[in-house]
Design a protein around this motif. Sequence first.
Motif, PDB file in Angstrom:
ATOM      1  N   MET A   7       0.830  -1.210   0.000  1.00 30.96           N
ATOM      2  CA  MET A   7       0.000   0.000   0.000  1.00 30.96           C
ATOM      3  C   MET A   7       0.865   1.261   0.000  1.00 30.96           C
ATOM      4  O   MET A   7       0.433   2.296  -0.481  1.00 30.96           O
ATOM      5  N   ALA A   8       2.059   1.187   0.544  1.00 29.79           N
ATOM      6  CA  ALA A   8       2.954   2.349   0.574  1.00 29.79           C
ATOM      7  C   ALA A   8       3.780   2.464  -0.716  1.00 29.79           C
ATOM      8  O   ALA A   8       4.151   3.571  -1.105  1.00 29.79           O
ATOM      9  N   SER A   9       4.055   1.340  -1.361  1.00 29.98           N
ATOM     10  CA  SER A   9       4.939   1.390  -2.536  1.00 29.98           C
ATOM     11  C   SER A   9       4.199   1.528  -3.860  1.00 29.98           C
ATOM     12  O   SER A   9       4.701   2.184  -4.779  1.00 29.98           O
ATOM     13  N   PHE A  10       3.034   0.926  -3.994  1.00 30.03           N
ATOM     14  CA  PHE A  10       2.313   0.991  -5.263  1.00 30.03           C
ATOM     15  C   PHE A  10       1.979   2.414  -5.708  1.00 30.03           C
ATOM     16  O   PHE A  10       2.122   2.729  -6.886  1.00 30.03           O
ATOM     17  N   PRO A  11       1.524   3.289  -4.822  1.00 35.35           N
ATOM     18  CA  PRO A  11       1.204   4.650  -5.291  1.00 35.35           C
ATOM     19  C   PRO A  11       2.407   5.392  -5.877  1.00 35.35           C
ATOM     20  O   PRO A  11       2.235   6.259  -6.727  1.00 35.35           O
ATOM     21  N   LEU A  12       3.606   5.048  -5.461  1.00 31.73           N
ATOM     22  CA  LEU A  12       4.790   5.736  -5.973  1.00 31.73           C
ATOM     23  C   LEU A  12       5.154   5.294  -7.387  1.00 31.73           C
ATOM     24  O   LEU A  12       5.900   5.982  -8.081  1.00 31.73           O
ATOM     25  N   LEU A  13       4.637   4.155  -7.822  1.00 33.35           N
ATOM     26  CA  LEU A  13       4.974   3.651  -9.150  1.00 33.35           C
ATOM     27  C   LEU A  13       4.180   4.326 -10.273  1.00 33.35           C
ATOM     28  O   LEU A  13       4.649   4.389 -11.400  1.00 33.35           O
ATOM     29  N   SER A  14       2.997   4.814  -9.960  1.00 30.57           N
ATOM     30  CA  SER A  14       2.174   5.438 -11.010  1.00 30.57           C
ATOM     31  C   SER A  14       2.835   6.663 -11.621  1.00 30.57           C
ATOM     32  O   SER A  14       2.945   6.754 -12.844  1.00 30.57           O
ATOM     33  N   PRO A  15       3.278   7.656 -10.839  1.00 27.91           N
ATOM     34  CA  PRO A  15       3.910   8.828 -11.462  1.00 27.91           C
ATOM     35  C   PRO A  15       5.261   8.525 -12.121  1.00 27.91           C
ATOM     36  O   PRO A  15       5.681   9.260 -13.014  1.00 27.91           O
ATOM     37  N   THR A  29       3.578   0.207 -20.914  1.00 29.48           N
ATOM     38  CA  THR A  29       3.707  -1.099 -20.260  1.00 29.48           C
ATOM     39  C   THR A  29       3.821  -0.944 -18.754  1.00 29.48           C
ATOM     40  O   THR A  29       3.180  -1.687 -17.995  1.00 29.48           O
ATOM     41  N   LEU A  30       4.610   0.005 -18.305  1.00 26.73           N
ATOM     42  CA  LEU A  30       4.748   0.254 -16.870  1.00 26.73           C
ATOM     43  C   LEU A  30       3.424   0.697 -16.263  1.00 26.73           C
ATOM     44  O   LEU A  30       3.044   0.228 -15.188  1.00 26.73           O
ATOM     45  N   SER A  31       2.702   1.572 -16.947  1.00 25.62           N
ATOM     46  CA  SER A  31       1.417   2.050 -16.441  1.00 25.62           C
ATOM     47  C   SER A  31       0.415   0.911 -16.293  1.00 25.62           C
ATOM     48  O   SER A  31      -0.268   0.795 -15.272  1.00 25.62           O
ATOM     49  N   ILE A  32       0.339   0.075 -17.304  1.00 25.79           N
ATOM     50  CA  ILE A  32      -0.618  -1.045 -17.258  1.00 25.79           C
ATOM     51  C   ILE A  32      -0.204  -2.056 -16.201  1.00 25.79           C
ATOM     52  O   ILE A  32      -1.059  -2.629 -15.496  1.00 25.79           O
ATOM     53  N   THR A  33       1.076  -2.286 -16.036  1.00 33.02           N
ATOM     54  CA  THR A  33       1.555  -3.209 -15.006  1.00 33.02           C
ATOM     55  C   THR A  33       1.188  -2.722 -13.610  1.00 33.02           C
ATOM     56  O   THR A  33       0.805  -3.524 -12.744  1.00 33.02           O
ATOM     57  N   VAL A  34       1.275  -1.420 -13.381  1.00 31.78           N
ATOM     58  CA  VAL A  34       0.898  -0.865 -12.078  1.00 31.78           C
ATOM     59  C   VAL A  34      -0.598  -1.057 -11.836  1.00 31.78           C
ATOM     60  O   VAL A  34      -1.012  -1.441 -10.734  1.00 31.78           O
ATOM     61  N   VAL A  35      -1.423  -0.827 -12.861  1.00 25.28           N
ATOM     62  CA  VAL A  35      -2.871  -1.037 -12.705  1.00 25.28           C
ATOM     63  C   VAL A  35      -3.173  -2.500 -12.403  1.00 25.28           C
ATOM     64  O   VAL A  35      -3.968  -2.811 -11.508  1.00 25.28           O
ATOM     65  N   LEU A  36      -2.526  -3.401 -13.124  1.00 27.94           N
ATOM     66  CA  LEU A  36      -2.761  -4.831 -12.863  1.00 27.94           C
ATOM     67  C   LEU A  36      -2.279  -5.230 -11.470  1.00 27.94           C
ATOM     68  O   LEU A  36      -2.900  -6.072 -10.816  1.00 27.94           O
ATOM     69  N   SER A  37      -1.196  -4.644 -11.007  1.00 28.68           N
ATOM     70  CA  SER A  37      -0.720  -4.926  -9.650  1.00 28.68           C
ATOM     71  C   SER A  37      -1.744  -4.493  -8.610  1.00 28.68           C
ATOM     72  O   SER A  37      -1.995  -5.200  -7.635  1.00 28.68           O
ATOM     73  N   TYR A  38      -2.324  -3.315  -8.828  1.00 25.44           N
ATOM     74  CA  TYR A  38      -3.377  -2.852  -7.921  1.00 25.44           C
ATOM     75  C   TYR A  38      -4.562  -3.807  -7.924  1.00 25.44           C
ATOM     76  O   TYR A  38      -5.116  -4.125  -6.868  1.00 25.44           O
ATOM     77  N   LEU A  39      -4.960  -4.256  -9.106  1.00 31.49           N
ATOM     78  CA  LEU A  39      -6.117  -5.149  -9.185  1.00 31.49           C
ATOM     79  C   LEU A  39      -5.841  -6.483  -8.500  1.00 31.49           C
ATOM     80  O   LEU A  39      -6.718  -7.036  -7.814  1.00 31.49           O
ATOM     81  N   VAL A  40      -4.646  -7.012  -8.661  1.00 33.97           N
ATOM     82  CA  VAL A  40      -4.282  -8.251  -7.963  1.00 33.97           C
ATOM     83  C   VAL A  40      -4.258  -8.018  -6.460  1.00 33.97           C
ATOM     84  O   VAL A  40      -4.728  -8.846  -5.672  1.00 33.97           O
ATOM     85  N   PHE A  41      -3.739  -6.860  -6.049  1.00 34.07           N
ATOM     86  CA  PHE A  41      -3.679  -6.548  -4.624  1.00 34.07           C
ATOM     87  C   PHE A  41      -5.077  -6.387  -4.038  1.00 34.07           C
ATOM     88  O   PHE A  41      -5.341  -6.844  -2.918  1.00 34.07           O
ATOM     89  N   ILE A  42      -5.981  -5.757  -4.790  1.00 38.24           N
ATOM     90  CA  ILE A  42      -7.366  -5.634  -4.311  1.00 38.24           C
ATOM     91  C   ILE A  42      -8.003  -7.015  -4.187  1.00 38.24           C
ATOM     92  O   ILE A  42      -8.769  -7.278  -3.260  1.00 38.24           O
ATOM     93  N   GLY A  43      -7.673  -7.932  -5.095  1.00 36.55           N
ATOM     94  CA  GLY A  43      -8.178  -9.301  -4.985  1.00 36.55           C
ATOM     95  C   GLY A  43      -7.670  -9.990  -3.737  1.00 36.55           C
ATOM     96  O   GLY A  43      -8.427 -10.709  -3.061  1.00 36.55           O
ATOM     97  N   SER A  44      -6.396  -9.784  -3.378  1.00 34.53           N
ATOM     98  CA  SER A  44      -5.869 -10.403  -2.153  1.00 34.53           C
ATOM     99  C   SER A  44      -6.466  -9.753  -0.905  1.00 34.53           C
ATOM    100  O   SER A  44      -6.683 -10.423   0.109  1.00 34.53           O
ATOM    101  N   ILE A  45      -6.741  -8.449  -0.974  1.00 37.52           N
ATOM    102  CA  ILE A  45      -7.409  -7.786   0.155  1.00 37.52           C
ATOM    103  C   ILE A  45      -8.824  -8.334   0.303  1.00 37.52           C
ATOM    104  O   ILE A  45      -9.299  -8.586   1.414  1.00 37.52           O
ATOM    105  N   ASN A  46      -9.496  -8.543  -0.811  1.00 39.67           N
ATOM    106  CA  ASN A  46     -10.860  -9.075  -0.787  1.00 39.67           C
ATOM    107  C   ASN A  46     -10.891 -10.465  -0.155  1.00 39.67           C
ATOM    108  O   ASN A  46     -11.837 -10.800   0.563  1.00 39.67           O
ATOM    109  N   ASP A  47      -9.885 -11.278  -0.393  1.00 39.26           N
ATOM    110  CA  ASP A  47      -9.824 -12.607   0.212  1.00 39.26           C
ATOM    111  C   ASP A  47      -9.569 -12.530   1.707  1.00 39.26           C
ATOM    112  O   ASP A  47     -10.027 -13.405   2.463  1.00 39.26           O
ATOM    113  N   ALA A  48      -8.833 -11.506   2.153  1.00 39.29           N
ATOM    114  CA  ALA A  48      -8.498 -11.389   3.574  1.00 39.29           C
ATOM    115  C   ALA A  48      -9.617 -10.752   4.392  1.00 39.29           C
ATOM    116  O   ALA A  48      -9.651 -10.905   5.610  1.00 39.29           O
ATOM    117  N   MET A  49     -10.532 -10.063   3.757  1.00 32.14           N
ATOM    118  CA  MET A  49     -11.616  -9.376   4.469  1.00 32.14           C
ATOM    119  C   MET A  49     -12.748 -10.350   4.774  1.00 32.14           C
ATOM    120  O   MET A  49     -12.955 -11.316   4.053  1.00 32.14           O
TER     121      MET A  49
END
Length: 191
Positions: A7-15, A29-49
């Motif tokens: 959560m602390a490192s992903f926001p720094l990758l977008s800019p 490619t970098l921009s799309i990879t960051v978006v996909l990383s967020y989506l995977v991370f949201i999926g792991s958060i969804n599993d933990a909630m």
Amino acid sequence: MVMVFPMASFPLLSPVSFLVPVESGEKITLSITVVLSYLVFIGSINDAMPKLSDTVSLIVIYASVQTLISMLTVVANGIIIYIHKLPPDFQVTVPMFKASKRLNSSGKRNYDPQNGRSCKGNSPKLELRSINGKTRALQLEEECIKEMSENDWLQSGKWILLARRLDKICFVCFAFLVILVSVIFGFLFIW
């Protein structure tokens, strides 16, 4: 640490994607990879909630907002790449009050009604008076060629320069936005 570090490192990758030059081919490619990383991370958060809950967790809202910002960086990078790839002779039509006039790459009209000449080769009236051994038509033609070559040299990289300036502006704006969102949600997490 499994939740806080990403959560602390992903926001720094977008800019950071705005610092990658378009010529490298890895900007989008970098921009799309960051978006996909967020989506995977949201999926792991969804599993933990917990599955049944009346409220939405702040961490899910924060990750969703950061995902939205990352998607906006993909769009901005796409626009910047499009501008970078424009040909140097791309013409922009500027609407006027009564009629629209086509501008050339230097922002000047192709036809100069005061002198009655055009640098594009469609001059309606050229005088053939002799001035210091040269005809007026030849002198006007040489001026047009000189003006066109100087304008072409100055304007050949105008879209590339505009894209680079947009990169810098977007980097500052998105970095500020990401930091602002992180600080706001950081205060909400602590409070």
